[in-house]
Design an enzyme around this catalytic site. Structure first.
Site, mmCIF file in Angstrom:
data_model
loop_
_atom_site.group_PDB
_atom_site.id
_atom_site.type_symbol
_atom_site.label_atom_id
_atom_site.label_comp_id
_atom_site.label_asym_id
_atom_site.label_seq_id
_atom_site.Cartn_x
_atom_site.Cartn_y
_atom_site.Cartn_z
ATOM 1 N N ASP A 167 1.007 -1.117 -0.208
ATOM 2 C CA ASP A 167 0.041 -0.153 0.003
ATOM 3 C C ASP A 167 0.972 1.102 0.364
ATOM 4 O OD1 ASP A 167 0.230 -1.081 1.755
ATOM 5 O OD2 ASP A 167 -0.970 -0.782 3.358
ATOM 6 N N THR A 168 1.464 1.123 -0.622
ATOM 7 C CA THR A 168 2.585 2.346 -1.478
ATOM 8 C C THR A 168 1.725 3.776 -1.642
ATOM 9 O OG1 THR A 168 4.497 1.347 -1.708
ATOM 10 C CG2 THR A 168 4.277 3.483 -2.867
ATOM 11 N N VAL A 169 1.558 4.434 -1.883
ATOM 12 C CA VAL A 169 0.303 6.222 -1.465
ATOM 13 C C VAL A 169 1.007 7.378 -2.924
ATOM 14 C CG1 VAL A 169 -0.407 5.751 0.526
ATOM 15 C CG2 VAL A 169 1.535 7.705 0.386
#
Length: 425
Positions: free
Chosen positions: A239-241
């Site tokens: 879950d990189t943004v």
């Protein structure tokens, strides 16, 4: 056989700006670094668009509300900047700060811990107007890594250092931390960046690895350790943004931030920091009719080896952006020869492309920007949010692979169209 989901449909909204709003920044222009428009031809009106993602991975229904809420806040932060006359690069950095500050995302606060129980973050940002880029890798003790990346970008734009030295655009580890502090970015103790959730996940992952190592030795031990690592770094942990923005003048910018894979080796740098892999932004110029901005998420090693951000940016210069992105994700990512040995290719992208459009209005003072925005992923899900400067609130969506499809071997693709209007004085 690799499965592929169908296009989920286009959501078109016509967003007309009010005629009397704040003027744009006099430093902005839409096509290149050269001043191409006269001072008397400046858009007057609030205009701009932001698309953000809270990561490609797995988003449980129990936490869907939190993921959507942080995407809404990030969109609002970017739009607030645009309304104040900020350029795209400033607005995209503001969106990333909001995403990094959330304890539910794997970036900044609450990031995954590495094998040593430490938080090391990666981030990068790119300005489509100047084509400058700034990045940090494996940086510890900084709450908002994107601020360091953005400061590197802005410092590089000032020109050479003393004695003709080239300013850095990418710093890692202790050097990145010390540079940040020396440029006024406050440090944050690593223990304050960890959350109850990230600490409990680290302890759980560590126990699983220790158990796997005790089960066998030699070849089997190595195999089980590798399988354990693959399981822990599955689509639930990616879950990189990131965010992409277009401003009043048609400039684009992109940014990305990540805490990296769970239980990664200390010093590992993922795609979020690598040029052309984590993000890409490029204003229309020369042979490129569209301005494009891309931000990626997923397994860093897969995204690095395919340079997916730059590949997607180049692909959507084609007339049909949706078809071009679908083919890029299929041919340049899932079926890439660089990833032929991988069983599952995990990743996701958000893409924005825009161009000036001619409006059939009686007045010659109406200027329009046609924005097409897309997202695609091979992970189980991807959370996105989007908002124009004329919207009262952001829209959010959790995209999921169709039932029965296999993550890493199939993909989903969705998107929309938005027409931004402003008045030229």
């Amino acid at each position: 056989m690799i499965g592929m989901s169908s296009y989920a449909g286009v959501m078109e909204s016509l967003m007309n700006s009010a005629e009397e709003q704040q003027p744009s920044s006099p430093l902005a222009n839409s096509r290149s670094n050269k001043q191409e428009s006269s001072e008397s031809q400046k858009p007057n009106g609030v205009c701009g668009f932001v698309l953000v993602h809270a990561g490609a991975g797995y988003h449980s229904e129990s936490k869907a509300k939190e993921y959507k809420h942080v995407c809404k806040r990030a969109c609002q932060r970017a739009v607030d900047q645009l309304k104040a006359g900020a350029l795209a690069v400033e607005a995209v950095a503001a969106a990333l700060v909001e995403l990094e500050d959330s304890p539910f995302t794997n970036a900044g606060m609450g990031s995954n811990l590495n094998l040593s129980g430490e938080i090391e973050c990666d981030a990068s940002i790119m300005d489509g107007k100047s084509l400058h880029y700034g990045a940090v890798g494996a940086i510890r003790g900084i709450k908002n890594p994107v601020l360091v990346a953005n400061r590197l970008l802005s410092e590089a734009q000032k020109g050479k250092l003393s004695a003709g030295r080239i300013p850095p655009c990418f710093l890692v580890g202790r050097g990145a931390h010390d540079w940040a502090v020396s440029h006024g970015i406050p440090p944050c103790p690593s223990e304050k960046m960890a959350t109850k959730f990230s600490l409990s996940a680290y302890k759980r992952n560590k126990r699983k690895m220790e158990l796997a190592e005790k089960m066998d030795s030699g070849h089997n031990q190595t195999k089980k350790r590798r399988q354990s690592s693959e399981n822990e770094n599955g689509s639930g942990c990616l879950d990189t943004v990131g965010a992409v923005v277009v401003d009043l003048e048609g400039n684009v910018a992109a940014a990305v931030s990540s805490g990296g894979l769970a239980m990664k080796h200390a010093g590992r740098v993922g795609q979020a920091a690598h040029y052309g892999c984590g993000c890409w932004a490029e204003n229309a110029r020369n042979m490129n009719p569209y301005s494009t901005a891309v931000s990626t998420s997923g397994c860093g090693e897969h995204l690095i080896r395919t340079m997916l951000a730059r590949e997607c940016s180049a692909a959507v210069q084609s007339e049909d952006a949706h078809q071009a992105l679908l083919e890029a994700m299929q041919n340049k990512f899932i079926s890439s020869p660089f990833l032929a040995s991988e069983d599952r290719v995990l990743g996701g992208v958000i893409v924005l492309r825009c161009c000036r459009c001619v409006e059939n209005q009686p007045s010659q003072n109406i200027q329009g920007i046609l924005v097409e925005f897309l997202w695609s992923h091979t992970t189980e899900s991807m959370c996105v949010g989007y908002m124009s400067a004329q919207d009262s609130k952001a829209k959010t969506h959790i995209s999921r692979l169709p039932p029965g499809t296999v993550p890493g071997q199939s993909l989903a693709i969705e998107g929309g169209v938005c027409r931004l209007m402003s008045v030229v004085e």
